[in-house]
Design a protein around this motif. Structure first.
Motif, PDB file in Angstrom:
ATOM      1  N   CYS A 148      30.380  69.271  17.218  1.00  0.00           N
ATOM      2  CA  CYS A 148      30.492  68.017  17.109  1.00  0.00           C
ATOM      3  C   CYS A 148      29.263  67.058  16.891  1.00  0.00           C
ATOM      4  CB  CYS A 148      31.717  67.318  17.734  1.00  0.00           C
ATOM      5  SG  CYS A 148      30.963  67.206  19.585  1.00  0.00           S
ATOM      6  N   CYS A 165      26.694  65.706  21.703  1.00  0.00           N
ATOM      7  CA  CYS A 165      25.702  65.908  22.932  1.00  0.00           C
ATOM      8  C   CYS A 165      24.252  65.501  22.257  1.00  0.00           C
ATOM      9  CB  CYS A 165      25.596  67.294  23.329  1.00  0.00           C
ATOM     10  SG  CYS A 165      25.703  68.493  21.894  1.00  0.00           S
ATOM     11  N   CYS A 225      30.275  65.695  25.833  1.00  0.00           N
ATOM     12  CA  CYS A 225      30.874  66.917  25.348  1.00  0.00           C
ATOM     13  C   CYS A 225      32.423  66.692  25.508  1.00  0.00           C
ATOM     14  CB  CYS A 225      30.392  68.330  25.711  1.00  0.00           C
ATOM     15  SG  CYS A 225      31.162  69.631  25.110  1.00  0.00           S
TER      16      CYS A 225
HETATM   17  S1  SF4 Z   1      28.095  71.190  22.911  1.00  0.00           S
HETATM   18 FE1  SF4 Z   1      29.927  69.847  22.975  1.00  0.00          FE
HETATM   19  S2  SF4 Z   1      29.081  67.670  22.621  1.00  0.00           S
HETATM   20 FE2  SF4 Z   1      27.641  69.302  21.741  1.00  0.00          FE
HETATM   21  S3  SF4 Z   1      28.148  70.177  19.809  1.00  0.00           S
HETATM   22 FE3  SF4 Z   1      29.190  71.372  21.162  1.00  0.00          FE
HETATM   23  S4  SF4 Z   1      31.210  70.438  21.546  1.00  0.00           S
HETATM   24 FE4  SF4 Z   1      29.878  68.872  20.720  1.00  0.00          FE
END
Ligand code: SF4
Ligand code: SF4
Length: 231
Positions: free
Chosen positions: A58, A61, A110
């Motif tokens: 997503c 982070c 996250c």
């Molecule tokens: S670590 Fe968590 S916040 Fe980062 S891309 Fe993956 S799911 Fe999304």
């Protein structure tokens, strides 16, 4: 206070400590203090108990990182062989440890508890590319534990409690939720217990034990059973 006066203070303390046997300076690396339970060290990318990756690509982070040291690219999960239980997975994931300040904001952002931190901080590099950890290096192994790379100096316990902040926080700061398990299981560990010691009241601890065991029996009773929900 000038430089010389500062050094004099240090010298006096050292001499006094040598006389009394109470030297306060720790002689690293021969002497080391235990690391706090919530110590922030080298990250790991976690997996669910069935081995699937928690990262859904997503990029939250990366968006929240104040040092701009995370690079993520998401991709659609292959329908026949999905990597994560979500629609998408983290296809590329990199952290540049020449920049990371271990603030843990990525961990807090996250939504699936995919990224957390171990206690490892004793690692160094001889070239810049080694400092950029890739997904292959960050994702936990088949036993759920962090991979131990050749240039890292892991100590006993460094790979424990990699999700410490998750277990220490009551969701949304509401006291009613203190100690409630609101996180998903992890490969090699299962569902981690909540961190103790946030309440002075022993009866609360007993209630939490009941809540925790009930969680295993009936997830549907839980107020947050949609939180990172993959069991
Ligand atoms: S670590 Fe968590 S916040 Fe980062 S891309 Fe993956 S799911 Fe999304
Ligand atoms: S700990 Fe902080 S600086 Fe390091 S990758 Fe996460 S958000 Fe960025």
């Amino acid at each position: 206070m000038g430089y010389l006066q500062g050094f004099a203070v240090t010298l006096r303390k050292l001499l006094k400590g040598t006389e009394t046997g109470r030297v306060v300076t720790t002689q690293y690396p021969d002497e080391k203090r235990p690391k706090p339970e919530r110590f922030h060290g080298r990250h790991v990318l976690n997996r669910y108990e069935d081995g699937m990756e928690k990262c859904i690509g997503c990029e939250l982070c990366a968006g929240v990182c104040p040092a701009r040291c995370i690079y993520v690219r998401g991709a659609d999960n292959p329908p026949d062989d999905p990597v994560s239980p979500g629609e998408r997975f983290g296809y590329v994931y990199e952290i540049n440890y020449l920049r990371c300040i271990h603030c843990d904001l990525c961990v807090e952002a996250c939504p699936t508890e995919a990224i957390t931190e171990s206690k490892l901080f004793e690692f160094s590099f001889t070239n810049r590319s080694d400092a950029i950890y890739t997904k292959d290096e960050l994702v936990v192994g088949d036993d759920g534990r962090p991979q131990k790379l050749p240039w890292e100096d892991w100590k006993p316990g460094d790979d424990e409690h990699t999700s410490a902040w998750v277990r220490a926080t009551s969701p949304s700061g509401r006291a009613d939720y203190e100690g409630q398990v609101a996180w998903s299981g992890e490969l090699g560990y299962g569902i981690r217990s909540p961190e103790r010691g946030q309440s002075e009241d022993d009866s609360v601890e007993a209630d939490l034990d009941d809540d925790h065991s009930q969680h295993h029996h009936d997830d549907h009773d839980h107020p947050h059973d949609d939180h990172g929900g993959h069991h």
